[in-house]
Design a protein around this motif. Structure first.
Motif, PDB file in Angstrom:
ATOM      1  N   LEU A  53      -1.312  11.382  -2.591  1.00 15.27           N
ATOM      2  CA  LEU A  53      -1.697  10.064  -2.100  1.00 15.27           C
ATOM      3  C   LEU A  53      -0.847   9.658  -0.897  1.00 15.27           C
ATOM      4  O   LEU A  53      -1.350   9.065   0.066  1.00 15.27           O
ATOM      5  CB  LEU A  53      -1.562   9.028  -3.218  1.00 15.27           C
ATOM      6  CG  LEU A  53      -2.097   7.627  -2.939  1.00 15.27           C
ATOM      7  CD1 LEU A  53      -3.564   7.687  -2.519  1.00 15.27           C
ATOM      8  CD2 LEU A  53      -1.930   6.738  -4.165  1.00 15.27           C
ATOM      9  N   ALA A  54       0.443   9.987  -0.930  1.00 10.47           N
ATOM     10  CA  ALA A  54       1.320   9.679   0.205  1.00 10.47           C
ATOM     11  C   ALA A  54       0.889  10.453   1.442  1.00 10.47           C
ATOM     12  O   ALA A  54       0.846   9.901   2.551  1.00 10.47           O
ATOM     13  CB  ALA A  54       2.769  10.011  -0.150  1.00 10.47           C
TER      14      ALA A  54
ATOM     15  N   THR B 132      -2.376   8.915   2.795  1.00  6.57           N
ATOM     16  CA  THR B 132      -2.152   7.596   3.394  1.00  6.57           C
ATOM     17  C   THR B 132      -1.514   7.720   4.773  1.00  6.57           C
ATOM     18  O   THR B 132      -1.949   7.072   5.742  1.00  6.57           O
ATOM     19  CB  THR B 132      -1.261   6.738   2.482  1.00  6.57           C
ATOM     20  OG1 THR B 132      -1.890   6.602   1.205  1.00  6.57           O
ATOM     21  CG2 THR B 132      -1.038   5.359   3.085  1.00  6.57           C
TER      22      THR B 132
ATOM     23  N   THR C  69       7.585   7.763   2.882  1.00  6.23           N
ATOM     24  CA  THR C  69       6.635   6.681   2.614  1.00  6.23           C
ATOM     25  C   THR C  69       7.347   5.481   1.998  1.00  6.23           C
ATOM     26  O   THR C  69       7.111   4.329   2.383  1.00  6.23           O
ATOM     27  CB  THR C  69       5.513   7.169   1.683  1.00  6.23           C
ATOM     28  OG1 THR C  69       4.895   8.331   2.252  1.00  6.23           O
ATOM     29  CG2 THR C  69       4.459   6.099   1.486  1.00  6.23           C
TER      30      THR C  69
ATOM     31  N   ALA D 116       1.273   4.341  -2.667  1.00 10.03           N
ATOM     32  CA  ALA D 116       1.029   5.710  -2.220  1.00 10.03           C
ATOM     33  C   ALA D 116       2.228   6.613  -2.491  1.00 10.03           C
ATOM     34  O   ALA D 116       2.061   7.808  -2.780  1.00 10.03           O
ATOM     35  CB  ALA D 116       0.691   5.722  -0.735  1.00 10.03           C
TER      36      ALA D 116
ATOM     37  N   VAL E  15      -4.110   9.141   7.277  1.00 11.66           N
ATOM     38  CA  VAL E  15      -5.097   8.133   7.688  1.00 11.66           C
ATOM     39  C   VAL E  15      -4.462   7.125   8.641  1.00 11.66           C
ATOM     40  O   VAL E  15      -5.073   6.723   9.642  1.00 11.66           O
ATOM     41  CB  VAL E  15      -5.683   7.427   6.447  1.00 11.66           C
ATOM     42  CG1 VAL E  15      -6.502   6.209   6.862  1.00 11.66           C
ATOM     43  CG2 VAL E  15      -6.546   8.386   5.650  1.00 11.66           C
ATOM     44  N   LEU E  16      -3.233   6.704   8.350  1.00 13.31           N
ATOM     45  CA  LEU E  16      -2.549   5.766   9.237  1.00 13.31           C
ATOM     46  C   LEU E  16      -2.363   6.365  10.635  1.00 13.31           C
ATOM     47  O   LEU E  16      -2.532   5.675  11.645  1.00 13.31           O
ATOM     48  CB  LEU E  16      -1.195   5.374   8.656  1.00 13.31           C
ATOM     49  CG  LEU E  16      -1.216   4.379   7.503  1.00 13.31           C
ATOM     50  CD1 LEU E  16       0.195   4.153   6.974  1.00 13.31           C
ATOM     51  CD2 LEU E  16      -1.840   3.055   7.928  1.00 13.31           C
TER      52      LEU E  16
ATOM     53  N   LEU F 277       0.835  -1.207   0.000  1.00 15.49           N
ATOM     54  CA  LEU F 277       0.000   0.000   0.000  1.00 15.49           C
ATOM     55  C   LEU F 277       0.867   1.253   0.000  1.00 15.49           C
ATOM     56  O   LEU F 277       0.602   2.217  -0.741  1.00 15.49           O
ATOM     57  CB  LEU F 277      -0.917  -0.020   1.220  1.00 15.49           C
ATOM     58  CG  LEU F 277      -1.702   1.262   1.501  1.00 15.49           C
ATOM     59  CD1 LEU F 277      -2.706   1.520   0.393  1.00 15.49           C
ATOM     60  CD2 LEU F 277      -2.417   1.169   2.850  1.00 15.49           C
ATOM     61  N   LEU F 278       1.921   1.266   0.807  1.00 17.93           N
ATOM     62  CA  LEU F 278       2.784   2.443   0.895  1.00 17.93           C
ATOM     63  C   LEU F 278       3.599   2.641  -0.372  1.00 17.93           C
ATOM     64  O   LEU F 278       3.865   3.779  -0.774  1.00 17.93           O
ATOM     65  CB  LEU F 278       3.706   2.311   2.111  1.00 17.93           C
ATOM     66  CG  LEU F 278       3.009   2.363   3.473  1.00 17.93           C
ATOM     67  CD1 LEU F 278       4.004   2.097   4.595  1.00 17.93           C
ATOM     68  CD2 LEU F 278       2.325   3.711   3.685  1.00 17.93           C
TER      69      LEU F 278
END
Length: 265
Positions: A132-133, A136, A184, A126, A139-140, A122-123
């Motif tokens: 997107l990074a 992500t 990321t 991202a 959210v994490l 996923l990372l």
């Protein structure tokens, strides 16, 4: 610099969607340094045992992700996630609730070593784009705070979760785009290497944790699915290697193709 509507910034090409060549090159260089640093941190303790302490942050973070993997696998399979503990020696334990079925037990056991490479994948995806990074990591950070309230049950794990949440959120909202993408990618590589750095544990029948001696994850998979535990260990190692190779290839190809196109004549 102020720009009126309809004007083009000198730093951005006329065709939207393609960042300037120097921006792509800087980001790719930062990612390469992040990957190199990750590999160095993984190899150095093997070459110089006295430097093993350098890998300690990676060890405890990998354990945190590993134990969350057990809990999430339990929830997905219809079971319960009771609590999570991580200890300063790098061990951890997740208390889950499920049926006595071998398939569910094997699924929960696989969730631990399977979670780091899955999160890494996923990372890697991202890290291809700044927005997107950032999203992500943000959210994490929030999910870690939710997990802190719901499942974390010892002081060391609570402090670890708070540090990780603060770091992810700070990078997401305060760091430059280049640093966000490099960070990321760095974390993604570290998570892939986490499984590879624990080869001994994967191929053992038992695991010593802060909660005592327990059957290893691969041994529990063997008990639930059949076959020798070393087969499942080898499968997990292969999966981590494939994710690492695929993630690095995706990053490299992405930044190679997103360069600024030649100007039309």
């Amino acid at each position: 610099m102020k720009h009126e509507t309809g004007q083009l910034s000198p730093a951005w090409p006329a065709r939207a969607g393609f960042p300037p060549q120097d921006a792509v090159a800087r980001t790719r260089t930062a990612l390469l340094w992040a990957v190199a640093l990750s590999l160095l941190l993984a190899i150095l303790p093997w070459l110089w045992p006295a430097a093993a302490w350098i890998a300690w942050p990676q060890v405890v973070v990998a354990t945190l992700v590993h134990e969350f993997g057990h809990g999430i696998a339990a929830l997905v399979s219809g079971g319960g996630f009771e609590s999570l503990r991580v200890y300063a020696d790098g061990s951890g334990v997740a208390m889950t609730r499920g049926s006595a079925g071998g398939m569910q037990s094997a699924w929960i056991a696989a969730g631990g070593p399977g979670m780091p490479p899955l999160l890494a994948l996923l990372l890697f995806v991202a890290a291809r784009k700044e927005t997107l990074a950032r999203a992500t990591l943000g959210v994490l950070g929030m999910l870690l705070l939710v997990a802190l309230v719901l499942w974390v049950r010892n002081l060391f794990a609570a402090g670890l979760v708070l540090v990780c949440a603060a770091l992810a959120s700070t990078v997401a909202w305060r760091a430059s785009g280049m640093l966000v993408q490099a960070f990321t990618g760095f974390v993604a590589v570290q998570l892939c290497l986490a499984t590879l750095s624990r080869l001994g544990g994967l191929f053992q029948r038992g695991a010593r944790t802060g909660a005592g001696e327990l059957a290893s994850d691969t041994m529990q998979m063997a008990q639930g699915l059949g076959g020798p535990h070393w087969f499942w260990a080898a499968l997990l190692v292969l999966f981590s290697l494939l994710v690492l190779a695929l993630g690095l290839w995706v990053l490299w190809r992405s930044f190679g193709l997103r360069a600024e196109p030649p100007a039309a004549i």
